[in-house]
Scaffold this motif. Structure first.
Motif, PDB file in Angstrom:
ATOM      1  N   MET A   1       0.851  -1.192   0.000  1.00 45.83           N
ATOM      2  CA  MET A   1       0.000   0.000   0.000  1.00 45.83           C
ATOM      3  C   MET A   1       0.890   1.246   0.000  1.00 45.83           C
ATOM      4  O   MET A   1       1.882   1.296   0.724  1.00 45.83           O
ATOM      5  CB  MET A   1      -0.907  -0.012   1.237  1.00 45.83           C
ATOM      6  CG  MET A   1      -2.032   0.978   1.159  1.00 45.83           C
ATOM      7  SD  MET A   1      -3.231   0.741   2.488  1.00 45.83           S
ATOM      8  CE  MET A   1      -4.719   1.319   1.702  1.00 45.83           C
ATOM      9  N   ASP A   2       0.518   2.238  -0.801  1.00 43.85           N
ATOM     10  CA  ASP A   2       1.397   3.391  -0.987  1.00 43.85           C
ATOM     11  C   ASP A   2       1.071   4.554  -0.054  1.00 43.85           C
ATOM     12  O   ASP A   2       1.490   5.678  -0.302  1.00 43.85           O
ATOM     13  CB  ASP A   2       1.344   3.855  -2.442  1.00 43.85           C
ATOM     14  CG  ASP A   2      -0.018   4.417  -2.833  1.00 43.85           C
ATOM     15  OD1 ASP A   2      -0.984   4.179  -2.082  1.00 43.85           O
ATOM     16  OD2 ASP A   2      -0.112   5.074  -3.878  1.00 43.85           O
ATOM     17  N   THR A   3       0.324   4.314   1.010  1.00 43.98           N
ATOM     18  CA  THR A   3       0.050   5.364   1.988  1.00 43.98           C
ATOM     19  C   THR A   3       0.455   4.898   3.373  1.00 43.98           C
ATOM     20  O   THR A   3       0.448   3.694   3.658  1.00 43.98           O
ATOM     21  CB  THR A   3      -1.437   5.758   2.005  1.00 43.98           C
ATOM     22  OG1 THR A   3      -1.632   6.824   2.934  1.00 43.98           O
ATOM     23  CG2 THR A   3      -2.315   4.594   2.426  1.00 43.98           C
ATOM     24  N   LYS A   4       0.800   5.852   4.217  1.00 45.57           N
ATOM     25  CA  LYS A   4       1.098   5.532   5.610  1.00 45.57           C
ATOM     26  C   LYS A   4       0.134   6.243   6.559  1.00 45.57           C
ATOM     27  O   LYS A   4       0.331   6.199   7.764  1.00 45.57           O
ATOM     28  CB  LYS A   4       2.544   5.917   5.935  1.00 45.57           C
ATOM     29  CG  LYS A   4       3.559   5.076   5.162  1.00 45.57           C
ATOM     30  CD  LYS A   4       4.981   5.501   5.449  1.00 45.57           C
ATOM     31  CE  LYS A   4       5.963   4.648   4.630  1.00 45.57           C
ATOM     32  NZ  LYS A   4       7.369   5.094   4.815  1.00 45.57           N
ATOM     33  N   SER A 133       9.556   6.952   8.092  1.00 50.73           N
ATOM     34  CA  SER A 133      10.630   5.958   8.075  1.00 50.73           C
ATOM     35  C   SER A 133      10.131   4.546   8.363  1.00 50.73           C
ATOM     36  O   SER A 133      10.901   3.586   8.303  1.00 50.73           O
ATOM     37  CB  SER A 133      11.704   6.331   9.109  1.00 50.73           C
ATOM     38  OG  SER A 133      11.148   6.348  10.419  1.00 50.73           O
ATOM     39  N   GLY A 134       8.842   4.404   8.653  1.00 54.52           N
ATOM     40  CA  GLY A 134       8.286   3.091   8.944  1.00 54.52           C
ATOM     41  C   GLY A 134       7.414   2.569   7.819  1.00 54.52           C
ATOM     42  O   GLY A 134       7.271   3.204   6.769  1.00 54.52           O
ATOM     43  N   LYS A 135       6.823   1.397   8.049  1.00 61.55           N
ATOM     44  CA  LYS A 135       5.960   0.774   7.038  1.00 61.55           C
ATOM     45  C   LYS A 135       4.488   0.766   7.444  1.00 61.55           C
ATOM     46  O   LYS A 135       3.619   0.485   6.618  1.00 61.55           O
ATOM     47  CB  LYS A 135       6.418  -0.663   6.783  1.00 61.55           C
ATOM     48  CG  LYS A 135       7.817  -0.771   6.164  1.00 61.55           C
ATOM     49  CD  LYS A 135       8.181  -2.225   5.898  1.00 61.55           C
ATOM     50  CE  LYS A 135       9.565  -2.320   5.253  1.00 61.55           C
ATOM     51  NZ  LYS A 135       9.954  -3.734   4.983  1.00 61.55           N
ATOM     52  N   LYS A 136       4.222   1.044   8.692  1.00 59.48           N
ATOM     53  CA  LYS A 136       2.871   0.951   9.228  1.00 59.48           C
ATOM     54  C   LYS A 136       1.946   2.018   8.641  1.00 59.48           C
ATOM     55  O   LYS A 136       2.352   3.153   8.410  1.00 59.48           O
ATOM     56  CB  LYS A 136       2.919   1.095  10.739  1.00 59.48           C
ATOM     57  CG  LYS A 136       1.579   0.963  11.446  1.00 59.48           C
ATOM     58  CD  LYS A 136       1.695   1.353  12.909  1.00 59.48           C
ATOM     59  CE  LYS A 136       2.662   0.479  13.663  1.00 59.48           C
ATOM     60  NZ  LYS A 136       2.739   0.860  15.093  1.00 59.48           N
TER      61      LYS A 136
END
Length: 282
Positions: A1-4, A133-136
């Motif tokens: 998914m391209d949003t955080k 800087s994270g993936k969540k």
């Protein structure tokens, strides 16, 4: 998914909480790591919930007044700008009632609007830098639009241009997270508001009506009671619609007038999973 970051917004009774929960379910069921932060979360990473601000001299006077709790207060509080932020509901359940009465008057959302804006925008920027800087995927329920509009327009009666600039500053701070805003709409504002009143304790509706009619916009327009609150909500909806038009982040309006959880979840799956997957393939 391209949003955080996924932002859930809408008027009271529209189904924001349900939508936020369903978005979390959809992401987790599709193997996407996410975390949901609901309204009132004391650990919210961007908003301030039950956090007060004291200038440096005020802070030291507070420490002196409650010297028996000095070490704990210092441990839980942290410097900001020319003062200290005090997360007063996290200091401990044994604090005197007078402590809560005093510090709540300096709550972030009781401060003058310009100061509120400065502190909140700084916090959103810090959150954005950490989250980048994270993936969540972070899911926020009603703090991106709702809080600036309610504190700006409804509490202080500020002009729409000022409220708009507040939201645009928050937008700028999180653009690096490629956010998606989901606005939950209702065809019948009166019905959805009455539904919220019926589903919640009387203390909620009493506090809500007082907040909406007893200050800022409500007082300026001589509004009162549930009917006056509905008029403020109409004005809020119009303001939010105007601000939505100016936002450049991805946004979608989902109608939840049917209050049917299954069809609502299907619409969210289509938006978040199917639509985004198709865009990724193109």
């Amino acid at each position: 998914m391209d949003t955080k970051l996924i932002l859930i917004e809408g008027l009271p009774g529209s189904g924001k909480s349900t939508t936020a929960r369903l978005v979390h379910e959809v992401l987790m069921q599709n193997g996407i790591e996410s975390e949901l932060f609901c309204e009132g979360d004391l650990d919210h990473p961007a908003d301030y919930e039950s956090v007060a601000y004291f200038e440096n001299d005020q802070w030291h006077r507070l420490l002196e007044e409650y010297s028996a709790f000095r070490d704990r207060m210092i441990e839980k509080s942290f410097p900001e700008d020319t003062g200290y932020l005090v997360p007063y509901k996290k200091i401990g359940p044994d604090m005197p009632d007078t402590f809560y009465e005093k510090v709540s008057k300096n709550d972030i959302y009781e401060l003058p609007l310009e100061q509120n804006m400065k502190l909140l925008i700084n916090n959103w920027e810090r959150f954005s830098n950490r989250a980048a800087s994270g993936k969540k995927v972070h899911i926020f329920e009603c703090c991106f639009l709702q809080n600036p509009v309610t504190v700006g327009m409804i509490k202080y009666g500020a002009p729409l241009t000022m409220v708009r600039n507040y939201v645009l500053a928050l937008e700028k701070s999180v653009k690096k997270l490629n956010p998606i805003l989901i606005y939950v709409s209702q065809d019948n504002l009166d019905l959805s508001f009455r539904k919220a009143i019926n589903e919640r304790p009387p203390s909620w509706s009493e506090g809500f009506i007082h907040y909406y009619t007893g200050q800022g916009y409500g007082k300026k327009n001589h509004l009162s009671g549930a009917e006056g609150t509905l008029k403020v909500l109409e004005a809020r909806r119009k303001a939010e619609e105007e601000i939505l038009k100016e936002l450049s982040i991805r946004k979608a309006v989902i109608n939840n007038s049917a209050f049917d959880e299954n069809s609502h979840k299907a619409a969210l799956v289509n938006l978040l999973i199917n639509h985004l997957a198709q865009k990724g393939e193109n």
